[in-house]
Design a protein around this motif. Structure first.
Motif, mmCIF file in Angstrom:
data_model
loop_
_atom_site.group_PDB
_atom_site.id
_atom_site.type_symbol
_atom_site.label_atom_id
_atom_site.label_comp_id
_atom_site.label_asym_id
_atom_site.label_seq_id
_atom_site.Cartn_x
_atom_site.Cartn_y
_atom_site.Cartn_z
ATOM 1 N N ILE A 176 33.306 57.514 38.017
ATOM 2 C CA ILE A 176 34.627 56.932 38.249
ATOM 3 C C ILE A 176 34.449 55.436 38.482
ATOM 4 N N VAL A 177 35.293 54.651 37.822
ATOM 5 C CA VAL A 177 35.160 53.194 37.884
ATOM 6 C C VAL A 177 36.518 52.588 38.187
ATOM 7 N N PHE A 178 36.519 51.495 38.970
ATOM 8 C CA PHE A 178 37.776 50.852 39.363
ATOM 9 C C PHE A 178 37.517 49.427 39.811
ATOM 10 N N GLY A 179 38.595 48.646 39.873
ATOM 11 C CA GLY A 179 38.573 47.328 40.492
ATOM 12 C C GLY A 179 39.381 47.367 41.770
ATOM 13 N N VAL A 180 39.633 46.198 42.317
ATOM 14 C CA VAL A 180 40.457 46.074 43.527
ATOM 15 C C VAL A 180 41.539 45.031 43.261
ATOM 16 N N ALA A 181 42.791 45.409 43.459
ATOM 17 C CA ALA A 181 43.906 44.456 43.390
ATOM 18 C C ALA A 181 43.973 43.740 44.734
ATOM 19 N N TRP A 182 43.242 42.656 44.856
ATOM 20 C CA TRP A 182 43.084 41.994 46.140
ATOM 21 C C TRP A 182 44.394 41.412 46.664
ATOM 22 N N HIS A 183 45.259 40.961 45.763
ATOM 23 C CA HIS A 183 46.524 40.351 46.164
ATOM 24 C C HIS A 183 47.665 40.959 45.351
ATOM 25 N N PRO A 184 48.886 40.894 45.836
ATOM 26 C CA PRO A 184 50.021 41.379 45.044
ATOM 27 C C PRO A 184 50.088 40.665 43.694
ATOM 28 N N GLY A 185 50.264 41.443 42.617
ATOM 29 C CA GLY A 185 50.326 40.849 41.294
ATOM 30 C C GLY A 185 48.997 40.296 40.838
ATOM 31 N N GLU A 186 47.894 40.895 41.318
ATOM 32 C CA GLU A 186 46.547 40.393 41.037
ATOM 33 C C GLU A 186 46.322 40.229 39.537
ATOM 34 N N ARG A 187 45.836 39.043 39.133
ATOM 35 C CA ARG A 187 45.547 38.801 37.729
ATOM 36 C C ARG A 187 44.055 38.785 37.446
ATOM 37 N N THR A 188 43.210 38.776 38.476
ATOM 38 C CA THR A 188 41.774 38.828 38.220
ATOM 39 C C THR A 188 41.207 39.972 39.044
ATOM 40 N N GLY A 189 40.406 39.692 40.015
ATOM 41 C CA GLY A 189 39.871 40.738 40.888
ATOM 42 C C GLY A 189 38.437 41.065 40.551
ATOM 43 N N GLY A 190 37.529 40.856 41.497
ATOM 44 C CA GLY A 190 36.124 41.128 41.271
ATOM 45 C C GLY A 190 35.556 42.095 42.278
ATOM 46 N N VAL A 191 34.248 42.198 42.306
ATOM 47 C CA VAL A 191 33.585 43.100 43.235
ATOM 48 C C VAL A 191 33.654 42.552 44.649
ATOM 49 N N ASN A 192 33.288 41.289 44.803
ATOM 50 C CA ASN A 192 33.227 40.702 46.137
ATOM 51 C C ASN A 192 34.414 39.809 46.461
ATOM 52 N N GLY A 193 35.360 39.690 45.558
ATOM 53 C CA GLY A 193 36.504 38.850 45.834
ATOM 54 C C GLY A 193 37.321 38.611 44.584
ATOM 55 N N PRO A 194 38.486 38.042 44.733
ATOM 56 C CA PRO A 194 39.398 37.901 43.606
ATOM 57 C C PRO A 194 39.168 36.681 42.730
ATOM 58 N N ASP A 195 38.224 35.836 43.055
ATOM 59 C CA ASP A 195 38.110 34.556 42.371
ATOM 60 C C ASP A 195 36.973 34.494 41.357
ATOM 61 N N GLU A 196 36.340 35.629 41.062
ATOM 62 C CA GLU A 196 35.266 35.623 40.078
ATOM 63 C C GLU A 196 35.854 35.540 38.671
ATOM 64 N N PRO A 197 35.367 34.599 37.844
ATOM 65 C CA PRO A 197 35.876 34.508 36.477
ATOM 66 C C PRO A 197 35.462 35.722 35.659
ATOM 67 N N SER A 198 36.121 35.922 34.535
ATOM 68 C CA SER A 198 35.867 37.097 33.722
ATOM 69 C C SER A 198 36.140 36.763 32.272
ATOM 70 N N ASP A 199 35.421 37.430 31.345
ATOM 71 C CA ASP A 199 35.743 37.276 29.935
ATOM 72 C C ASP A 199 36.645 38.405 29.451
ATOM 73 N N MET A 200 37.174 39.204 30.399
ATOM 74 C CA MET A 200 38.048 40.319 30.058
ATOM 75 C C MET A 200 39.477 39.959 30.442
ATOM 76 N N PRO A 201 40.393 39.883 29.458
ATOM 77 C CA PRO A 201 41.764 39.454 29.752
ATOM 78 C C PRO A 201 42.544 40.513 30.505
ATOM 79 N N GLY A 202 43.674 40.080 31.115
ATOM 80 C CA GLY A 202 44.568 41.017 31.766
ATOM 81 C C GLY A 202 44.261 41.190 33.231
ATOM 82 N N ASN A 203 45.015 42.082 33.867
ATOM 83 C CA ASN A 203 44.822 42.290 35.294
ATOM 84 C C ASN A 203 43.703 43.287 35.563
ATOM 85 N N VAL A 204 43.499 43.611 36.814
ATOM 86 C CA VAL A 204 42.360 44.443 37.179
ATOM 87 C C VAL A 204 42.437 45.816 36.514
#
Length: 295
Positions: free
Chosen positions: A53-81
């Motif tokens: 089972i795999v998931f992210g974390v919607a750290w903030h309302p309307g989260e557009r990114t979201g990482g393992v340790n925080g919401p500010d990690e850049p990503s090459d995957m578009p869209g929300n978590v």
């Protein structure tokens, strides 16, 4: 079959930029952990698990990114978590089951629930009240639990402590899950990390409610605490409701089952009780998907 019920969505589909290969020393006391990784890293290191089972974390309302340790990690995957999780899970359906993450303070949370369940095919929910900074019994959270119960989608809650400084620990105490389970008795609940360090509180909640389970992720690297948690689960007769889980990338499936099999080593040569070895082996091969209604 080995089923890992707790892992985190990679932030990169392709190569991780060298400057982004960060180390997160707060997450494990015994070694540093890379907090940024890609699809290939995940698939290689999680190979011993047949399904995860795999998931992210919607750290903030309307989260557009979201990482393992925080919401500010850049990503090459578009869209929300949830888009990121769905893209990864749908690429490897034989190995991965995707869970959505919802933030109760998002005014469109229930719309996102329907989109993630219907359009994206995500089959459960990940929530972390401490990370997302909401009280687990507030009305906006209850609306999500009620919707999940009606669709028979399990919810995995972060439970217990965390090194994140702005994450209120009191929101992740296992006794709050007792109240959630009383209100929603048909909701399948997984309490992550056996509620560490409140493992006896988690054990008694698991014992009380037929649809509440706990996973064993993130425990083994504190060896005495791990042994103590498993003894508490033994004495409260809930070993059969513990689910195998790694918390990748903080740990791997291999590390977790290797350390589970040696949990009694710390009391070798003493009169301390042992966790039954057959019960430990049963955790590794438990059909968690059947228990959660995900077969």
């Amino acid at each position: 079959m080995i089923i890992d019920v707790h892992s985190h969505t990679p932030q990169f589909r392709g190569a991780v930029p060298e400057e982004r290969r960060l180390i997160g020393p707060a997450w494990r006391p015994d070694r540093a952990v890379s907090s940024v990784y890609n699809w290939d890293d995940y698939l290689q290191q999680q190979a011993p698990a047949d399904k995860t089972i795999v998931f992210g974390v919607a750290w903030h309302p309307g989260e557009r990114t979201g990482g393992v340790n925080g919401p500010d990690e850049p990503s090459d995957m578009p869209g929300n978590v949830n888009d990121k999780t769905a893209a990864f899970a749908s690429a490897y359906p034989e190995r991965l089951i995707g869970f959505m993450s919802l933030h109760p303070h998002d005014p469109h949370a229930l719309d996102e629930f329907e989109r993630a369940r219907g359009d994206l095919g995500l089959r459960g929910i990940k929530m972390g009240a401490n990370y997302q900074n909401f009280h687990p019994l507030e009305s906006r959270a209850l609306a999500i639990y009620e919707r999940a119960q009606s669709y028979r989608l399990p919810i995995l809650f972060h439970q217990g402590t965390s090194p994140v400084r702005n994450a209120p620990i009191r929101y992740a105490h296992p006794l709050l899950m007792d109240e959630v389970a009383m209100r929603y008795p048909d909701l399948k609940i997984i309490m992550a990390h056996l509620g560490h360090p409140w493992t006896v509180d988690a054990a008694v909640v698991v014992r009380k409610h037929p649809n509440v389970y706990a996973d064993i992720s993130g425990l083994f690297y504190r060896p005495f605490g791990f042994y103590e948690a498993m003894i508490k689960a033994t004495e409260w007769n809930v070993l059969d409701k513990l689910l195998f889980a790694s918390d990748f990338p903080v740990t791997t499936a291999t590390e977790t089952f290797d350390n589970l099999r040696t949990v009694n080593d710390i009391v070798e040569g003493t009169n301390f009780p042992r966790v039954p070895e057959d019960k430990l082996e049963a955790i590794i091969y438990r059909d968690s998907l059947a228990l959660l209604g995900l077969s």
